[in-house]
Design a protein around this motif. Structure first.
Motif, PDB file in Angstrom:
ATOM      1  N   ARG A 279      49.119  40.708  51.268  1.00 24.55           N
ATOM      2  CA  ARG A 279      49.222  39.863  50.078  1.00 24.55           C
ATOM      3  C   ARG A 279      48.036  38.905  50.050  1.00 24.55           C
TER       4      ARG A 279
ATOM      5  N   VAL B   7      45.843  35.560  47.694  1.00 21.87           N
ATOM      6  CA  VAL B   7      45.952  34.454  46.754  1.00 21.87           C
ATOM      7  C   VAL B   7      44.570  34.138  46.210  1.00 21.87           C
ATOM      8  N   ASP B   8      44.526  33.700  44.952  1.00 19.06           N
ATOM      9  CA  ASP B   8      43.275  33.285  44.334  1.00 19.06           C
ATOM     10  C   ASP B   8      43.614  32.349  43.182  1.00 19.06           C
TER      11      ASP B   8
ATOM     12  N   ILE C  54      48.408  40.084  44.472  1.00 10.72           N
ATOM     13  CA  ILE C  54      47.668  38.827  44.568  1.00 10.72           C
ATOM     14  C   ILE C  54      48.395  37.768  43.739  1.00 10.72           C
ATOM     15  N   ASP C  55      48.641  36.627  44.353  1.00  9.39           N
ATOM     16  CA  ASP C  55      49.287  35.517  43.668  1.00  9.39           C
ATOM     17  C   ASP C  55      48.242  34.551  43.136  1.00  9.39           C
ATOM     18  N   LYS C  56      48.559  33.920  42.012  1.00  6.68           N
ATOM     19  CA  LYS C  56      47.698  32.890  41.448  1.00  6.68           C
ATOM     20  C   LYS C  56      48.140  31.544  42.015  1.00  6.68           C
TER      21      LYS C  56
ATOM     22  N   ALA D 216      45.084  27.851  47.562  1.00  9.61           N
ATOM     23  CA  ALA D 216      45.162  28.535  48.851  1.00  9.61           C
ATOM     24  C   ALA D 216      45.974  27.759  49.876  1.00  9.61           C
TER      25      ALA D 216
ATOM     26  N   TRP E 176      49.777  27.992  49.003  1.00  9.02           N
ATOM     27  CA  TRP E 176      50.229  29.354  49.278  1.00  9.02           C
ATOM     28  C   TRP E 176      50.334  29.612  50.779  1.00  9.02           C
TER      29      TRP E 176
END
Length: 329
Positions: A179, A181-182, A226-228, A231, A234
């Motif tokens: 997974r 994040v961005d 990918i989660d918005k 960082a 998350w």
């Protein structure tokens, strides 16, 4: 950086960007650090997008496969294009480039093989600054690393950095979870996103262009999750050791874009969660980032490990991953 075309393009921009255009004014009055904020890449990405879509035919005479034009011709054409497409280029200044360079997997993958060899455990992968997540799927690529064939044989994405130093530990990877994040994740199934990523790829480096196209095709068939978000938020929510797996937080040429407070919180969280790590549930932090000393210094591959709490310098190489000097045993 082995790109004669980009060198000449940037030299020409240094001359023609002035207060006659809004793009020029914004660049010249930029409030932050132009290097840290990757201002040249923002401008050149917008220009390449215009060229790729055919909206600025004047650029065709400059861009590959055309022969490298003399500097005065670059300046003349760019001056005209900046005047005509000023408003089209402005949005490219609004955020950092998201290159998602798959060549960096040539540094990250041997780091993951080392973790797999040492632990014998399946890996949980958590990528910070994942962009479109192409390097979240790095086990889908084929590699040649210091004479060792690794990864998925027959993959359309092949990564072969110029290698020096000792060979890496060879180990198969089992990925139990992945997974990323961005702050602005990119959807690899969106044609506009694909074009944005292609625009940031330097057009005279045909191997990189071809590899990126293949990686995007591969990722579109099985988009990485990918989660918005921020960082640090998350990482604090998602990352903790888990029994029977090796938890790996990793990133490549992304940390420099994070706010200082975000960096501090990520480091603090990993140290805290590291106190809960064990041989059956280890935690790792794998980083391929700019080394000390600033611009021009080799990019370093570093690894922090818990429960041992040690820090290792595994390798250093080119920011695009085109070469790598390996130190780790």
């Amino acid at each position: 950086m082995n790109s004669p075309f980009m060198e000449r393009l940037c030299r020409a921009l240094d001359t023609v960007l002035d207060e006659r255009t809004e793009v020029g004014r914004r660049v010249l009055e930029w409030p932050g650090d132009p290097h840290t904020d990757a201002m040249p890449m923002r401008v050149t990405g917008g220009l390449n997008a215009l060229r790729r879509t055919g909206r600025a035919p004047g650029l065709t005479s400059l861009y590959p496969p055309a022969p490298l034009a003399p500097l005065p011709e670059f300046e003349q054409v760019l001056s005209s294009v900046l005047g005509e497409f000023d408003q089209d280029l402005l949005p490219w200044l609004d955020g950092p480039p998201q290159t998602n360079e798959t060549g960096r997997a040539g540094a990250l993958f041997p780091g993951l093989m080392l973790i797999a060899a040492r632990t014998g455990l399946p890996l949980r992968l958590f990528e910070l600054g994942a962009s479109a997540g192409l390097n979240l799927r790095l086990d889908d690529y084929a590699y040649r690393l210091g004479g060792i064939e690794a990864g998925r044989t027959g993959s359309p994405v092949r990564i072969e950095p110029q290698w020096s130093g000792s060979p890496p530990l060879s180990a198969s990877l089992e990925v139990a979870e992945r997974r990323g994040v961005d702050m602005a994740p990119l959807d690899v199934t969106d044609p506009d996103v694909r074009e944005r990523l292609m625009a940031f790829c330097w057009p005279d480096q045909s191997d990189r262009v071809t590899r990126l196209e293949a990686a995007l095709d591969l990722a579109a068939k099985d988009p990485p999750p990918i989660d918005k978000g921020d960082a640090a938020d998350w990482t604090e929510r998602m990352v903790e050791p888990r029994s029977g797996t090796a938890t790996v937080v990793f990133h490549s040429i992304a940390f420099q874009y994070f706010p200082e407070e975000t960096k501090r919180r990520i480091e603090d969280h990993l140290h805290r969660r590291g106190t809960a790590a064990s041989a059956d549930a280890p935690l790792f932090w794998l980083q391929y980032e700019a080394g000390p000393g600033g611009p021009g210094q080799p990019t370093r591959l570093g690894l922090r490990s818990w429960p041992e709490g040690g820090e290792e310098h595994l390798a250093e190489g080119h920011p695009h991953g085109t070469d790598l000097h390996w130190h780790a045993d």
